[in-house]
Design a protein around this motif. Structure first.
Motif, PDB file in Angstrom:
ATOM      1  N   ASP A 100     -55.532 -10.911  -5.111  1.00  0.00           N
ATOM      2  CA  ASP A 100     -55.930  -9.640  -4.490  1.00  0.00           C
ATOM      3  C   ASP A 100     -56.711  -8.764  -5.471  1.00  0.00           C
ATOM      4  O   ASP A 100     -57.373  -7.783  -5.080  1.00  0.00           O
ATOM      5  N   ALA A 101     -56.591  -9.065  -6.762  1.00  0.00           N
ATOM      6  CA  ALA A 101     -57.315  -8.275  -7.775  1.00  0.00           C
ATOM      7  C   ALA A 101     -58.811  -8.617  -7.726  1.00  0.00           C
ATOM      8  O   ALA A 101     -59.189  -9.767  -7.469  1.00  0.00           O
ATOM      9  N   ASN A 102     -59.657  -7.638  -8.054  1.00  0.00           N
ATOM     10  CA  ASN A 102     -61.117  -7.835  -8.022  1.00  0.00           C
ATOM     11  C   ASN A 102     -61.711  -7.903  -9.419  1.00  0.00           C
ATOM     12  O   ASN A 102     -62.935  -7.841  -9.587  1.00  0.00           O
ATOM     13  N   LYS A 103     -60.870  -7.977 -10.437  1.00  0.00           N
ATOM     14  CA  LYS A 103     -61.348  -8.052 -11.814  1.00  0.00           C
ATOM     15  C   LYS A 103     -60.454  -9.013 -12.585  1.00  0.00           C
ATOM     16  O   LYS A 103     -59.447  -9.494 -12.079  1.00  0.00           O
ATOM     17  N   GLU A 104     -60.870  -9.207 -13.811  1.00  0.00           N
ATOM     18  CA  GLU A 104     -60.121 -10.140 -14.652  1.00  0.00           C
ATOM     19  C   GLU A 104     -58.681  -9.637 -14.820  1.00  0.00           C
ATOM     20  O   GLU A 104     -58.446  -8.426 -14.965  1.00  0.00           O
ATOM     21  N   LEU A 105     -57.752 -10.565 -14.770  1.00  0.00           N
ATOM     22  CA  LEU A 105     -56.339 -10.214 -14.830  1.00  0.00           C
ATOM     23  C   LEU A 105     -55.973  -9.661 -16.191  1.00  0.00           C
ATOM     24  O   LEU A 105     -56.413 -10.155 -17.236  1.00  0.00           O
ATOM     25  N   ASP A 106     -55.173  -8.586 -16.144  1.00  0.00           N
ATOM     26  CA  ASP A 106     -54.580  -8.047 -17.364  1.00  0.00           C
ATOM     27  C   ASP A 106     -53.156  -7.638 -17.043  1.00  0.00           C
ATOM     28  O   ASP A 106     -52.652  -7.894 -15.944  1.00  0.00           O
ATOM     29  N   ARG A 107     -52.496  -7.011 -17.981  1.00  0.00           N
ATOM     30  CA  ARG A 107     -51.090  -6.656 -17.801  1.00  0.00           C
ATOM     31  C   ARG A 107     -50.904  -5.749 -16.597  1.00  0.00           C
ATOM     32  O   ARG A 107     -50.022  -5.958 -15.759  1.00  0.00           O
ATOM     33  N   GLN A 133     -59.508 -15.680 -21.276  1.00  0.00           N
ATOM     34  CA  GLN A 133     -59.483 -16.173 -22.654  1.00  0.00           C
ATOM     35  C   GLN A 133     -58.158 -16.857 -22.973  1.00  0.00           C
ATOM     36  O   GLN A 133     -57.830 -17.101 -24.142  1.00  0.00           O
ATOM     37  N   GLU A 134     -57.358 -17.140 -21.950  1.00  0.00           N
ATOM     38  CA  GLU A 134     -56.073 -17.832 -22.063  1.00  0.00           C
ATOM     39  C   GLU A 134     -55.064 -17.011 -22.858  1.00  0.00           C
ATOM     40  O   GLU A 134     -54.135 -17.527 -23.469  1.00  0.00           O
ATOM     41  N   LYS A 135     -55.255 -15.672 -22.828  1.00  0.00           N
ATOM     42  CA  LYS A 135     -54.321 -14.784 -23.495  1.00  0.00           C
ATOM     43  C   LYS A 135     -53.232 -14.385 -22.502  1.00  0.00           C
ATOM     44  O   LYS A 135     -53.522 -14.041 -21.363  1.00  0.00           O
ATOM     45  N   PRO A 141     -35.069 -29.553 -18.531  1.00  0.00           N
ATOM     46  CA  PRO A 141     -35.986 -30.098 -17.535  1.00  0.00           C
ATOM     47  C   PRO A 141     -36.535 -28.997 -16.627  1.00  0.00           C
ATOM     48  O   PRO A 141     -35.807 -28.083 -16.235  1.00  0.00           O
ATOM     49  N   ALA A 142     -37.841 -29.118 -16.290  1.00  0.00           N
ATOM     50  CA  ALA A 142     -38.466 -28.095 -15.449  1.00  0.00           C
ATOM     51  C   ALA A 142     -39.710 -28.677 -14.796  1.00  0.00           C
ATOM     52  O   ALA A 142     -40.250 -29.689 -15.235  1.00  0.00           O
ATOM     53  N   PHE A 143     -40.146 -27.981 -13.724  1.00  0.00           N
ATOM     54  CA  PHE A 143     -41.418 -28.304 -13.095  1.00  0.00           C
ATOM     55  C   PHE A 143     -42.488 -27.382 -13.696  1.00  0.00           C
ATOM     56  O   PHE A 143     -42.305 -26.152 -13.742  1.00  0.00           O
ATOM     57  N   LEU A 144     -43.603 -27.943 -14.135  1.00  0.00           N
ATOM     58  CA  LEU A 144     -44.734 -27.171 -14.657  1.00  0.00           C
ATOM     59  C   LEU A 144     -45.823 -27.136 -13.594  1.00  0.00           C
ATOM     60  O   LEU A 144     -46.241 -28.170 -13.084  1.00  0.00           O
ATOM     61  N   LEU A 145     -46.284 -25.893 -13.281  1.00  0.00           N
ATOM     62  CA  LEU A 145     -47.361 -25.717 -12.319  1.00  0.00           C
ATOM     63  C   LEU A 145     -48.417 -24.801 -12.940  1.00  0.00           C
ATOM     64  O   LEU A 145     -48.073 -23.739 -13.496  1.00  0.00           O
ATOM     65  N   VAL A 146     -49.669 -25.184 -12.842  1.00  0.00           N
ATOM     66  CA  VAL A 146     -50.790 -24.389 -13.357  1.00  0.00           C
ATOM     67  C   VAL A 146     -51.814 -24.219 -12.240  1.00  0.00           C
ATOM     68  O   VAL A 146     -52.174 -25.215 -11.586  1.00  0.00           O
ATOM     69  N   GLN A 147     -52.253 -22.957 -12.039  1.00  0.00           N
ATOM     70  CA  GLN A 147     -53.245 -22.684 -11.006  1.00  0.00           C
ATOM     71  C   GLN A 147     -54.251 -21.640 -11.522  1.00  0.00           C
ATOM     72  O   GLN A 147     -53.851 -20.554 -11.971  1.00  0.00           O
ATOM     73  N   PRO A 148     -55.541 -21.975 -11.501  1.00  0.00           N
ATOM     74  CA  PRO A 148     -56.531 -20.921 -11.769  1.00  0.00           C
ATOM     75  C   PRO A 148     -56.493 -19.889 -10.641  1.00  0.00           C
ATOM     76  O   PRO A 148     -56.255 -20.245  -9.490  1.00  0.00           O
ATOM     77  N   VAL A 149     -56.744 -18.618 -10.981  1.00  0.00           N
ATOM     78  CA  VAL A 149     -56.706 -17.545  -9.997  1.00  0.00           C
ATOM     79  C   VAL A 149     -58.146 -17.108  -9.707  1.00  0.00           C
ATOM     80  O   VAL A 149     -58.897 -16.749 -10.634  1.00  0.00           O
ATOM     81  N   TYR A 150     -58.479 -17.131  -8.433  1.00  0.00           N
ATOM     82  CA  TYR A 150     -59.815 -16.715  -7.989  1.00  0.00           C
ATOM     83  C   TYR A 150     -59.670 -15.476  -7.121  1.00  0.00           C
ATOM     84  O   TYR A 150     -58.798 -15.406  -6.257  1.00  0.00           O
ATOM     85  N   ARG A 178     -64.692 -14.257  -5.289  1.00  0.00           N
ATOM     86  CA  ARG A 178     -64.572 -15.705  -5.395  1.00  0.00           C
ATOM     87  C   ARG A 178     -64.809 -16.200  -6.814  1.00  0.00           C
ATOM     88  O   ARG A 178     -65.154 -17.345  -7.040  1.00  0.00           O
ATOM     89  N   GLU A 179     -64.632 -15.287  -7.765  1.00  0.00           N
ATOM     90  CA  GLU A 179     -64.803 -15.661  -9.167  1.00  0.00           C
ATOM     91  C   GLU A 179     -63.429 -15.832  -9.808  1.00  0.00           C
ATOM     92  O   GLU A 179     -62.447 -15.203  -9.424  1.00  0.00           O
ATOM     93  N   LYS A 180     -63.416 -16.674 -10.835  1.00  0.00           N
ATOM     94  CA  LYS A 180     -62.158 -16.903 -11.558  1.00  0.00           C
ATOM     95  C   LYS A 180     -61.822 -15.659 -12.350  1.00  0.00           C
ATOM     96  O   LYS A 180     -62.663 -15.121 -13.090  1.00  0.00           O
ATOM     97  N   ILE A 181     -60.574 -15.197 -12.209  1.00  0.00           N
ATOM     98  CA  ILE A 181     -60.170 -13.973 -12.893  1.00  0.00           C
ATOM     99  C   ILE A 181     -58.967 -14.205 -13.814  1.00  0.00           C
ATOM    100  O   ILE A 181     -58.473 -13.267 -14.440  1.00  0.00           O
ATOM    101  N   GLY A 182     -58.485 -15.431 -13.890  1.00  0.00           N
ATOM    102  CA  GLY A 182     -57.351 -15.710 -14.775  1.00  0.00           C
ATOM    103  C   GLY A 182     -56.639 -17.000 -14.392  1.00  0.00           C
ATOM    104  O   GLY A 182     -57.132 -17.805 -13.591  1.00  0.00           O
ATOM    105  N   TYR A 183     -55.451 -17.117 -15.000  1.00  0.00           N
ATOM    106  CA  TYR A 183     -54.654 -18.334 -14.751  1.00  0.00           C
ATOM    107  C   TYR A 183     -53.190 -17.941 -14.528  1.00  0.00           C
ATOM    108  O   TYR A 183     -52.706 -16.961 -15.109  1.00  0.00           O
ATOM    109  N   ALA A 184     -52.544 -18.716 -13.716  1.00  0.00           N
ATOM    110  CA  ALA A 184     -51.094 -18.538 -13.488  1.00  0.00           C
ATOM    111  C   ALA A 184     -50.391 -19.853 -13.828  1.00  0.00           C
ATOM    112  O   ALA A 184     -50.835 -20.939 -13.431  1.00  0.00           O
ATOM    113  N   GLN A 185     -49.330 -19.688 -14.592  1.00  0.00           N
ATOM    114  CA  GLN A 185     -48.561 -20.870 -15.002  1.00  0.00           C
ATOM    115  C   GLN A 185     -47.069 -20.592 -14.745  1.00  0.00           C
ATOM    116  O   GLN A 185     -46.578 -19.512 -15.072  1.00  0.00           O
ATOM    117  N   ALA A 186     -46.413 -21.574 -14.148  1.00  0.00           N
ATOM    118  CA  ALA A 186     -44.994 -21.375 -13.800  1.00  0.00           C
ATOM    119  C   ALA A 186     -44.161 -22.551 -14.304  1.00  0.00           C
ATOM    120  O   ALA A 186     -44.583 -23.713 -14.220  1.00  0.00           O
TER     121      ALA A 186
END
Length: 442
Positions: free
Chosen positions: A22-29, A73-75, A104-113, A118-126
């Motif tokens: 839902d964000a329109n800019k690069e993800l930050d805190r 920047q993967e920060k 033990p855990a499930f690792l999930l990685v998804q780029p956020v657009y 429709r531009e990439k604004i960050g990454y989510a990892q769970a």
């Protein structure tokens, strides 16, 4: 359970990515916090969104879920876990089983657009911790092992008790066999089980077999005893004559002839006696050799009747036949003839002045009925109950003159008993005797 945990991890991660988009800019805190945690104003028209985000917050608050958000920047800019973790991959990655800090855990990685640009604004990892699943699995495994061991112990005990209960009749049967083996003369039987099953049938069959074997043994002993007893007299007579001839009689032709004639008579009696004893022994084994034999009633009766008419022309024989057609009886033909011959022969022997024999034949629903009547000496009521006993003779003094051993009626009685027939004697002293016979029809 494993698949359900995997689906929950995937769904929660995709929902988080959807809200971050839902964000329109690069993800930050700040952006990440606003889109994942912050609630809209309570007076706004987004009450439904508020309820949905509330459920998302509860999902993110799970102990087993760790969500990490990264900028381009993967920060690391946002996390729900106290432990920091680098981005594992820039490419989308579905639920992959791995280990996080040894767990033990499930690792999930998804780029956020962004949904707008429709531009990439960050990454989510769970990381979705599934150590609780393994704990449950281990507990279940331990429970199953304990239950299986307990089941094996209980089933073994129950199996032993049940087998001991069901095999108790067999053990009793075995003990009975051992006792019989130790003492063949014992009269014990196998106890009959209270249950109505195959073991009870086995016990009944064993007892029947035991009774039959004992019966055959008793018959053999009785046969030997009777033969030895009855042969003693003729052997003694022959021995006496031979000794007399040895001492002085062989020089006297008259004495020699008398002794030889007497010895021959005794030998003939011995032959007759042995044959009758054999007949009696065979009569007691009908159910083995002649169980399914049958014969034609009228044919046999008329054959014996005509034979006696030919042999004894001085007697008047009459027959009263009430049978409309031939009937088949459950008895071996030779035995049927033997029964009729013995009774007719007795009627001839014990007839007096009135030489007349009357025979009648008829039937009821299930049996053939025969009656043989003579008009001779008759039998007293006292003797009437004993005439079917072995070697019993009404007048022992006259029995030798009538060439009788007292076995004929015993043979008749035994044959009829084994063929499920009956014989009854009715007599009046000085007026004659009637023998009434019944035999089962086929």
């Amino acid at each position: 359970m494993f698949e359900r945990e995997q689906e929950d991890a995937e769904q929660t991660t995709y929902e988080a990515v959807s809200h971050l988009a839902d964000a329109n800019k690069e993800l930050d805190r700040q952006t990440s916090y606003e889109n994942l945690i912050e609630f809209p104003d309570i007076n706004s028209n987004l009450e439904k969104d508020s309820q949905e985000k509330s459920s998302y917050v509860s999902e993110f608050g799970q102990v087993n879920l760790s969500l990490y958000v990264y900028d381009l920047q993967e920060k690391l800019v946002f996390r729900t876990s106290q432990v920091e973790l680098d981005l594992q991959s820039q490419n989308a990655q579905g639920p992959t089983l791995t280990r996080n800090k040894g767990q033990p855990a499930f690792l999930l990685v998804q780029p956020v657009y962004s949904k707008e640009t429709r531009e990439k604004i960050g990454y989510a990892q769970a990381f979705y911790n599934i150590s609780s699943f393994y704990d449950i699995r281990n507990h279940l495994l331990l429970t199953l092992i304990v239950l299986e061991i307990l089941f094996l112990v209980v089933s073994s005990i129950l199996g032993y008790l049940l087998s001991a209960h069901f095999l108790k009749p067999l053990k009793t049967l075995r003990n009975t066999m051992e006792n019989i083996q130790k003492d063949p003369q014992t009269t014990i039987h196998a106890p009959e089980p209270k249950s109505k099953d195959e073991l009870a049938d086995l016990s009944d069959i064993f007892n029947d077999m035991l009774d039959r074997m004992r019966s055959y043994t008793e018959q053999q002993e009785q046969f030997v005893e009777d033969v030895s007893h009855e042969l003693r007299t003729p052997v003694a007579v022959i021995e006496g004559h031979l000794k007399m001839l040895q001492r002085w009689g062989k020089e006297d032709p008259e004495v020699l002839e008398e002794s030889i004639e007497a010895s021959l008579q005794e030998i003939a009696r011995m032959k007759t006696l042995v044959q009758e004893m054999l007949d009696l022994s065979r009569a007691e084994q009908v159910d083995i050799y002649y169980k399914n034999e049958t014969s034609s009633a009228k044919e046999v009766v008329y054959q014996v009747f005509n034979n006696f008419k030919m042999l004894y022309p001085e007697f008047m024989f009459t027959i009263d036949d009430d049978l409309n057609e031939e009937e088949t009886v459950k008895i071996y033909r030779d035995h049927f003839e033997q029964i009729l011959i013995i009774i007719m022969d007795n009627a001839i022997k014990y007839s007096t002045q009135r030489k007349e024999i009357h025979l009648s034949i008829s039937r009821n629903q299930t049996e053939l009925e025969l009656a043989i009547q003579d008009f001779g000496e008759g039998i007293t009521q006292e003797n009437l109950n004993k005439i079917f006993h072995r070697f019993y003779r009404v007048d022992k003094a006259r029995a030798r003159d009538k060439d009788g051993n007292g076995l004929g009626l015993s043979i008749v009685k035994k044959l009829l008993d084994n063929y499920k027939g009956t014989i009854v004697a009715e007599s009046s002293l000085g007026q004659g005797t009637v023998f009434r016979i019944s035999l089962p029809l086929v």
